[in-house]
Design an enzyme around this catalytic site. Structure first.
Site, PDB file in Angstrom:
ATOM      1  N   LYS A   1    -111.596  52.280 107.965  1.00 13.58           N
ATOM      2  CA  LYS A   1    -111.925  52.121 109.382  1.00 13.58           C
ATOM      3  C   LYS A   1    -111.154  50.932 109.963  1.00 13.58           C
ATOM      4  CE  LYS A   1    -116.078  51.936 112.376  1.00 13.58           C
ATOM      5  NZ  LYS A   1    -117.546  51.782 112.380  1.00 13.58           N
TER       6      LYS A   1
ATOM      7  N   SER B   1    -119.870  55.070 115.388  1.00 15.63           N
ATOM      8  CA  SER B   1    -118.516  54.720 115.772  1.00 15.63           C
ATOM      9  C   SER B   1    -117.450  55.130 114.762  1.00 15.63           C
ATOM     10  CB  SER B   1    -118.425  53.207 115.994  1.00 15.63           C
ATOM     11  OG  SER B   1    -118.672  52.511 114.782  1.00 15.63           O
TER      12      SER B   1
ATOM     13  N   SER C   1    -123.354  53.915 112.297  1.00 14.39           N
ATOM     14  CA  SER C   1    -121.956  54.352 112.438  1.00 14.39           C
ATOM     15  C   SER C   1    -121.281  54.917 111.205  1.00 14.39           C
ATOM     16  CB  SER C   1    -121.108  53.205 112.981  1.00 14.39           C
ATOM     17  OG  SER C   1    -121.355  53.066 114.355  1.00 14.39           O
TER      18      SER C   1
HETATM   19  N1  GLN Z   1    -124.409  54.158 118.015  1.00 14.21           N
HETATM   20  C1  GLN Z   1    -124.666  52.798 117.676  1.00 14.21           C
HETATM   21  C2  GLN Z   1    -124.183  51.915 118.789  1.00 14.21           C
HETATM   22  O1  GLN Z   1    -123.551  52.402 119.651  1.00 14.21           O
HETATM   23  C3  GLN Z   1    -124.060  52.507 116.352  1.00 14.21           C
HETATM   24  C4  GLN Z   1    -123.032  51.456 116.260  1.00 14.21           C
HETATM   25  C5  GLN Z   1    -122.597  51.123 114.886  1.00 14.21           C
HETATM   26  O2  GLN Z   1    -123.282  51.413 113.903  1.00 14.21           O
HETATM   27  N2  GLN Z   1    -121.477  50.440 114.795  1.00 14.21           N
HETATM   28  O3  GLN Z   1    -124.428  50.754 118.819  1.00 14.21           O
END
Ligand code: GLN
Length: 502
Positions: free
Chosen positions: A80, A155, A179
């Site tokens: 990532k 994400s 994410s």
């Molecule tokens: N959907 C969550 C957010 O928007 C998850 C983010 C994450 O785990 N980086 O904050």
């Protein structure tokens, strides 16, 4: 010849150690696959063909010289883009960092290099990991291999899509509120959020530091466990890194294949994470079927109420932006990346022009929300209350784990939605995080694995365990995975539609 991209990381490792293939061959096969399908999927932001092949050659040479190489030596991996890689562009999905080549490797990247795992490239993500669809990336969305007009989750949609589209056998993600797990759920793959402190965050570009955790994205539970073995463990450079003596996660996953692996397992289902308006019928059906499979193998299922979870999303969406607003202050036009210099501008004007140009709408929204929540006069009402809720959630989990061995829930209330469908409604996007956020608030480990299809699209089953009990997740995860595969005849990831090769 077998298609090397269709093998799991464990299978690939086995072929490598049997001398049936080489890391160069395996790495080249994945680079070719990326060339063939990534135009359609857009899982990668940067592909490092030259670097990956060099690392593959080194892995082959090490194997030739000495048989005692690491278990995944020679197996290529995708990373990532919020994990810093020395000399290799790292943007965290933001225009703010476009072109930035870090001067050092993240702890987990050092571990991959030491284990001889070639890095294929950097995967797409929501900007600074903020989102559930990968659409807030400054570099365009990623498409779900199961339906190219669908979101791959977020994400870490890039890492999940890369693994689902056979553009990498295995990948790394980060999980602040889901994410790694939610992208796994909607792409038919496996994703793990380790115990907070289980994997060093050194070199992970911070979103919300008290919630962020790096974790594996894979096609099987065993592969995720093998990768967790590589990246986990203590690191002095992360002050929240645990000095715990972790068992082998791969051994735990293998123990899940023994006949009685879940016999007597006490499973709790928090109602708040499994029923209610937002949960699609297909998701609830697959979930019930998976529960039945566990019951048939000797587990006992108890539905429980964890009332504080009603406030988890609200608490997360105060705490997380508060930390975001502080962490993103470092993009000040001086220290990293972008600098916009309007004519005659003073320092402050350069800073605000840079931040206006470099951040996307979602990043700006969260910086504003977080700054507000932390401002004097509002701090106690918002940030303070949210911290109290967090403590209550942790207490609820502690009590629940006094009665059950694992808690389970669907990983996501819905299948992958259409790209663009929720872009104008951030709150709709936020509430869908209900199933994943609690594990981050509590710091406990959680694992998502495929539980079948709804309307032809994958849905995920989530296991949560007490802090430090990550091995339990791999054991019960591997057990459920094996039972479901037996039912389906082939693993879910093998049922994804064929992508047209360019
Ligand atoms: N959907 C969550 C957010 O928007 C998850 C983010 C994450 O785990 N980086 O904050």
């Amino acid at each position: 010849m077998t298609d090397l991209t269709k093998l799991t990381a464990a299978e690939l490792a086995q072929r490598l150690s049997a001398g049936e293939t080489t890391s160069v061959e395996a790495t080249q096969a994945h680079l070719d696959r990326i060339t063939a399908v990534d135009g359609a999927v857009h899982a990668y932001l940067t592909v490092d063909a030259e670097g990956a092949l060099q690392q593959a050659e080194a892995a082959d040479a090490a194997r030739a010289a000495d048989d005692a190489v690491a278990p995944l030596a020679g197996v290529p991996i995708a990373v990532k883009d919020n994990l810093v890689t020395r000399g290799l562009e790292t943007t965290a999905g933001s225009r703010m960092l476009e072109g930035w080549k870090p001067p050092y490797d993240a702890h987990v990247i050092e571990r991959l290099r030491a284990a001889g795992m070639p890095i294929l490239g950097k995967t797409n993500m929501d900007e600074f990991a903020m989102g559930s669809s990968t659409e807030t990336s400054g570099f365009g969305a990623t498409n779900n291999p199961w339906g190219l007009d669908r979101i791959p989750g977020g994400s870490g949609g890039g890492s999940a899509a890369a693994v689902a589209a056979f553009e990498a056998p295995i990948a790394l993600g980060t999980d602040t509120g889901g994410s790694v797990r939610q992208p796994a759920s909607v792409t038919g793959t496996v994703g793990v959020k380790p115990t907070y402190g289980g994997v060093s965050r050194y070199g992970a570009i911070a979103m919300a530091s008290s919630l962020d955790q790096i974790g594996p994205a894979a096609r099987t539970v065993l592969d995720a466990a093998l990768l967790h073995d590589v990246i986990g463990g203590h690191d002095v450079r992360d002050q929240t890194s645990m000095t715990h003596d972790w068992p082998s996660f791969a051994a735990a996953a293998k123990a899940g294949l023994e006949p009685d692996a879940v016999a007597g397992l006490r499973v709790g289902v928090p109602r708040q994470l499994a029923e209610g308006e937002g949960f699609e019928a297909g998701v609830r059906e697959r979930f019930q079927e998976a529960l039945d499979v566990l019951t048939a193998r000797g587990a006992t299922i108890t539905w429980i109420d964890l009332d504080t979870l009603d406030y988890a999303v609200a608490a997360y969406y105060l705490l997380m932006p508060a930390e975001v607003s502080s962490n993103l202050a470092r993009y000040d036009s001086v220290r990293y990346g972008l600098r916009v210099t309007p004519e005659g501008a003073n320092v402050e004007q350069v800073m605000s022009a840079t931040r206006a140009a470099g951040f996307g709408d979602e990043a700006k929204r969260r910086i504003l929300l977080g700054t507000y929540a932390l401002s004097s006069g509002y701090y106690d009402a918002y940030y303070g209350s949210a911290q109290k809720v967090r403590t209550l959630v942790q207490g609820d989990f502690d009590r629940a784990f006094g009665e059950v061995d694992v808690l389970v829930a669907p990983t996501s209330p819905t299948v992958a939605w259409k790209l663009g469908e929720r872009l104008d409604d951030p709150t709709a996007m936020y509430v869908a995080d209900i199933t994943t956020i609690p594990a981050n608030l509590a710091g406990i480990p959680a694992l998502s694995l495929p539980m079948g299809l709804s309307e032809g699209l994958p849905v995920g089953f989530q296991f949560m365990a007490p802090a430090r009990e990550d091995a339990r997740l791999y054991k019960v995860g591997a057990a459920l995975e094996a039972a479901l595969n037996e039912q389906w005849g082939s693993p879910l990831y093998a049922q994804a539609p064929e992508l047209k090769e360019a």
